[in-house]
Design a protein around this motif. Structure first.
Motif, PDB file in Angstrom:
ATOM      1  N   GLU A  44       0.785  -1.195  -0.075  1.00 34.48           N
ATOM      2  CA  GLU A  44       0.034   0.093   0.096  1.00 34.48           C
ATOM      3  C   GLU A  44       0.766   1.330  -0.027  1.00 34.48           C
ATOM      4  O   GLU A  44       0.809   2.041  -0.696  1.00 34.48           O
ATOM      5  CB  GLU A  44      -0.907  -0.131   1.233  1.00 34.48           C
ATOM      6  N   LEU A  45       1.762   1.491   0.817  1.00 31.47           N
ATOM      7  CA  LEU A  45       2.595   2.464   1.169  1.00 31.47           C
ATOM      8  C   LEU A  45       3.540   2.597  -0.123  1.00 31.47           C
ATOM      9  O   LEU A  45       3.833   3.673  -0.638  1.00 31.47           O
ATOM     10  CB  LEU A  45       3.387   2.225   2.257  1.00 31.47           C
ATOM     11  N   PHE A  46       4.167   1.622  -0.731  1.00 32.54           N
ATOM     12  CA  PHE A  46       4.949   1.683  -1.929  1.00 32.54           C
ATOM     13  C   PHE A  46       4.118   2.285  -2.957  1.00 32.54           C
ATOM     14  O   PHE A  46       4.662   3.035  -3.943  1.00 32.54           O
ATOM     15  CB  PHE A  46       5.522   0.144  -2.364  1.00 32.54           C
TER      16      PHE A  46
ATOM     17  N   GLY B 190       5.609   5.625  -3.280  1.00 33.72           N
ATOM     18  CA  GLY B 190       7.015   4.975  -3.665  1.00 33.72           C
ATOM     19  C   GLY B 190       7.746   4.338  -2.811  1.00 33.72           C
ATOM     20  O   GLY B 190       7.786   4.456  -1.514  1.00 33.72           O
ATOM     21  N   TYR B 191       8.497   3.515  -3.252  1.00 37.25           N
ATOM     22  CA  TYR B 191       9.458   2.461  -2.627  1.00 37.25           C
ATOM     23  C   TYR B 191      10.663   3.118  -1.800  1.00 37.25           C
ATOM     24  O   TYR B 191      10.594   2.963  -0.720  1.00 37.25           O
ATOM     25  CB  TYR B 191       9.871   1.628  -3.643  1.00 37.25           C
ATOM     26  N   ASP B 192      11.116   4.146  -2.371  1.00 35.96           N
ATOM     27  CA  ASP B 192      12.269   4.854  -1.919  1.00 35.96           C
ATOM     28  C   ASP B 192      11.809   5.605  -0.704  1.00 35.96           C
ATOM     29  O   ASP B 192      12.881   5.641   0.176  1.00 35.96           O
ATOM     30  CB  ASP B 192      13.125   5.795  -2.756  1.00 35.96           C
ATOM     31  N   THR B 193      10.872   6.251  -0.654  1.00 36.91           N
ATOM     32  CA  THR B 193      10.609   7.213   0.641  1.00 36.91           C
ATOM     33  C   THR B 193       9.861   6.500   1.564  1.00 36.91           C
ATOM     34  O   THR B 193       9.880   7.069   2.635  1.00 36.91           O
ATOM     35  CB  THR B 193       9.690   8.381  -0.005  1.00 36.91           C
TER      36      THR B 193
ATOM     37  N   THR C 287       9.565   4.097   4.762  1.00 37.40           N
ATOM     38  CA  THR C 287      10.463   3.454   5.905  1.00 37.40           C
ATOM     39  C   THR C 287       9.850   2.354   6.350  1.00 37.40           C
ATOM     40  O   THR C 287       8.733   2.174   6.342  1.00 37.40           O
ATOM     41  CB  THR C 287      10.707   4.425   6.877  1.00 37.40           C
ATOM     42  N   VAL C 288      10.805   1.524   6.891  1.00 38.94           N
ATOM     43  CA  VAL C 288      10.271   0.318   7.913  1.00 38.94           C
ATOM     44  C   VAL C 288       9.426   0.744   8.813  1.00 38.94           C
ATOM     45  O   VAL C 288       8.306   0.159   9.102  1.00 38.94           O
ATOM     46  CB  VAL C 288      11.461  -0.435   8.426  1.00 38.94           C
ATOM     47  N   HIS C 289       9.450   1.724   9.507  1.00 40.31           N
ATOM     48  CA  HIS C 289       8.860   2.379  10.690  1.00 40.31           C
ATOM     49  C   HIS C 289       7.230   2.631  10.338  1.00 40.31           C
ATOM     50  O   HIS C 289       6.286   2.211  10.794  1.00 40.31           O
ATOM     51  CB  HIS C 289       9.133   3.500  11.145  1.00 40.31           C
ATOM     52  N   GLU C 290       7.248   3.263   8.766  1.00 41.74           N
ATOM     53  CA  GLU C 290       5.974   3.366   8.325  1.00 41.74           C
ATOM     54  C   GLU C 290       5.123   2.195   8.056  1.00 41.74           C
ATOM     55  O   GLU C 290       3.790   2.104   8.050  1.00 41.74           O
ATOM     56  CB  GLU C 290       5.919   4.390   6.989  1.00 41.74           C
ATOM     57  N   ILE C 291       5.903   1.176   7.438  1.00 41.54           N
ATOM     58  CA  ILE C 291       5.241  -0.040   7.140  1.00 41.54           C
ATOM     59  C   ILE C 291       4.641  -0.691   8.439  1.00 41.54           C
ATOM     60  O   ILE C 291       3.545  -1.236   8.324  1.00 41.54           O
ATOM     61  CB  ILE C 291       6.164  -1.189   6.465  1.00 41.54           C
ATOM     62  N   ALA C 292       5.530  -0.836   9.457  1.00 38.51           N
ATOM     63  CA  ALA C 292       5.118  -1.525  10.697  1.00 38.51           C
ATOM     64  C   ALA C 292       3.892  -0.762  11.424  1.00 38.51           C
ATOM     65  O   ALA C 292       2.885  -1.484  11.503  1.00 38.51           O
ATOM     66  CB  ALA C 292       6.432  -1.252  11.678  1.00 38.51           C
ATOM     67  N   ASP C 293       4.041   0.600  11.416  1.00 41.27           N
ATOM     68  CA  ASP C 293       2.880   1.476  11.835  1.00 41.27           C
ATOM     69  C   ASP C 293       1.544   1.049  10.902  1.00 41.27           C
ATOM     70  O   ASP C 293       0.440   1.140  11.414  1.00 41.27           O
ATOM     71  CB  ASP C 293       3.132   2.772  11.754  1.00 41.27           C
TER      72      ASP C 293
ATOM     73  N   ILE D  95      -2.110  -8.689  -4.363  1.00 39.86           N
ATOM     74  CA  ILE D  95      -0.932  -8.663  -4.028  1.00 39.86           C
ATOM     75  C   ILE D  95       0.021  -8.525  -5.317  1.00 39.86           C
ATOM     76  O   ILE D  95       0.801  -7.668  -5.661  1.00 39.86           O
ATOM     77  CB  ILE D  95      -0.342  -9.610  -2.872  1.00 39.86           C
ATOM     78  N   GLY D  96      -0.131  -9.424  -6.256  1.00 37.70           N
ATOM     79  CA  GLY D  96       0.353  -9.272  -7.515  1.00 37.70           C
ATOM     80  C   GLY D  96       0.252  -8.066  -8.452  1.00 37.70           C
ATOM     81  O   GLY D  96       1.169  -7.801  -8.958  1.00 37.70           O
ATOM     82  N   VAL D  97      -0.834  -7.621  -8.383  1.00 39.53           N
ATOM     83  CA  VAL D  97      -1.127  -6.444  -9.140  1.00 39.53           C
ATOM     84  C   VAL D  97      -0.388  -5.377  -8.667  1.00 39.53           C
ATOM     85  O   VAL D  97       0.218  -4.514  -9.478  1.00 39.53           O
ATOM     86  CB  VAL D  97      -2.599  -6.133  -9.110  1.00 39.53           C
ATOM     87  N   ARG D  98      -0.089  -5.033  -7.344  1.00 35.41           N
ATOM     88  CA  ARG D  98       0.573  -4.182  -6.797  1.00 35.41           C
ATOM     89  C   ARG D  98       2.153  -4.514  -6.833  1.00 35.41           C
ATOM     90  O   ARG D  98       2.994  -3.576  -6.955  1.00 35.41           O
ATOM     91  CB  ARG D  98       0.238  -3.899  -5.436  1.00 35.41           C
ATOM     92  N   LEU D  99       2.534  -5.595  -6.709  1.00 34.85           N
ATOM     93  CA  LEU D  99       3.940  -6.116  -6.690  1.00 34.85           C
ATOM     94  C   LEU D  99       4.687  -5.686  -8.023  1.00 34.85           C
ATOM     95  O   LEU D  99       5.737  -5.337  -7.862  1.00 34.85           O
ATOM     96  CB  LEU D  99       3.943  -7.732  -6.280  1.00 34.85           C
ATOM     97  N   ARG D 100       4.057  -6.133  -8.953  1.00 37.87           N
ATOM     98  CA  ARG D 100       4.747  -6.088 -10.430  1.00 37.87           C
ATOM     99  C   ARG D 100       5.154  -4.738 -10.738  1.00 37.87           C
ATOM    100  O   ARG D 100       6.363  -4.468 -11.040  1.00 37.87           O
ATOM    101  CB  ARG D 100       3.767  -6.380 -11.532  1.00 37.87           C
ATOM    102  N   PRO D 101       4.500  -3.485 -10.451  1.00 37.53           N
ATOM    103  CA  PRO D 101       5.100  -2.303 -10.844  1.00 37.53           C
ATOM    104  C   PRO D 101       6.130  -1.816 -10.046  1.00 37.53           C
ATOM    105  O   PRO D 101       6.922  -1.017 -10.292  1.00 37.53           O
ATOM    106  CB  PRO D 101       3.775  -1.205 -10.872  1.00 37.53           C
TER     107      PRO D 101
END
Length: 190
Positions: free
Chosen positions: A18-20, A24-27, A29-35, A101-107
């Motif tokens: 969702e966050l990626f 975006g992936y680069d911006t 953080t692990v903290h944001e994912i966990a939160d 998940i596959g739909v979001r993972l590919r890009p």
């Protein structure tokens, strides 16, 4: 927040995707994912080494499923039939609720060289697991590695079709069809 909550890994994967997608992936953080998953950063690191690995969750399970299914294939099964059994075992775990998940993972992977490299490593490990399992069935080279590579190619080609929201077929159906097409193409080479 509860000390232990079920499905932590799945929640982390969904939160990361969702966050990626959103920022975006680069911006991200692990903290944001966990939160976002309603978990702690410590819980994240119990499941993953870094945010890159969250995109490749299940790799060990996938390699084990493939190897076990090849090992369990009937004794007289040809190498390709053993690979088909392995792909059936793997694709059965990709239920329709996982299609998103596959739909979001590919890009996300397509947009980052380091993730493409990690995806290539995963692909090689899946092929290696099947090749090793075929060797244990006394399948010689190059037959073992060729059957494994065809299986991996079938899986990934089918996954791309399955991840298309317009597609309503199961990953198992798509993988079987793709493997049959690849087998026919191999026969046509002669």
């Amino acid at each position: 927040m509860a000390r232990w909550e079920p499905n932590a890994q799945e929640r982390l994967v969904r939160a990361a995707l969702e966050l990626f997608t959103e920022q975006g992936y680069d911006t991200t953080t692990v903290h944001e994912i966990a939160d976002r998953a309603g978990l702690t950063k410590t819980t994240f690191f119990r499941h993953f080494r870094d945010k890159r690995e969250v995109l490749f969750a299940g790799q060990n399970t996938h390699t084990r499923l493939l190897a076990d299914a090849i090992g369990a294939a009937p004794g007289p099964a040809t190498p390709l039939k053993a690979v088909r059994a392995a792909l059936d075992a793997l694709t059965a775990t990709f239920t329709d609720d996982r299609r998103e998940i596959g739909v979001r993972l590919r890009p996300v992977i397509a947009g980052h060289t380091e993730l493409q490299e990690r995806a290539a490593l995963k692909r090689a490990r899946l092929a290696g697991a099947m090749t090793d399992a075929l060797h244990k069935r006394d399948v010689p080279e190059p037959t073992a590695s060729l059957a494994a590579e065809l299986g991996v190619r079938a899986f990934y080609d089918a996954f791309d079709q399955w991840a298309d929201p317009a597609n309503d077929r199961t990953l198992t159906e798509l993988t079987r069809r793709t493997l049959d097409e690849l087998r026919a193409a191999l026969v046509a080479l002669d």
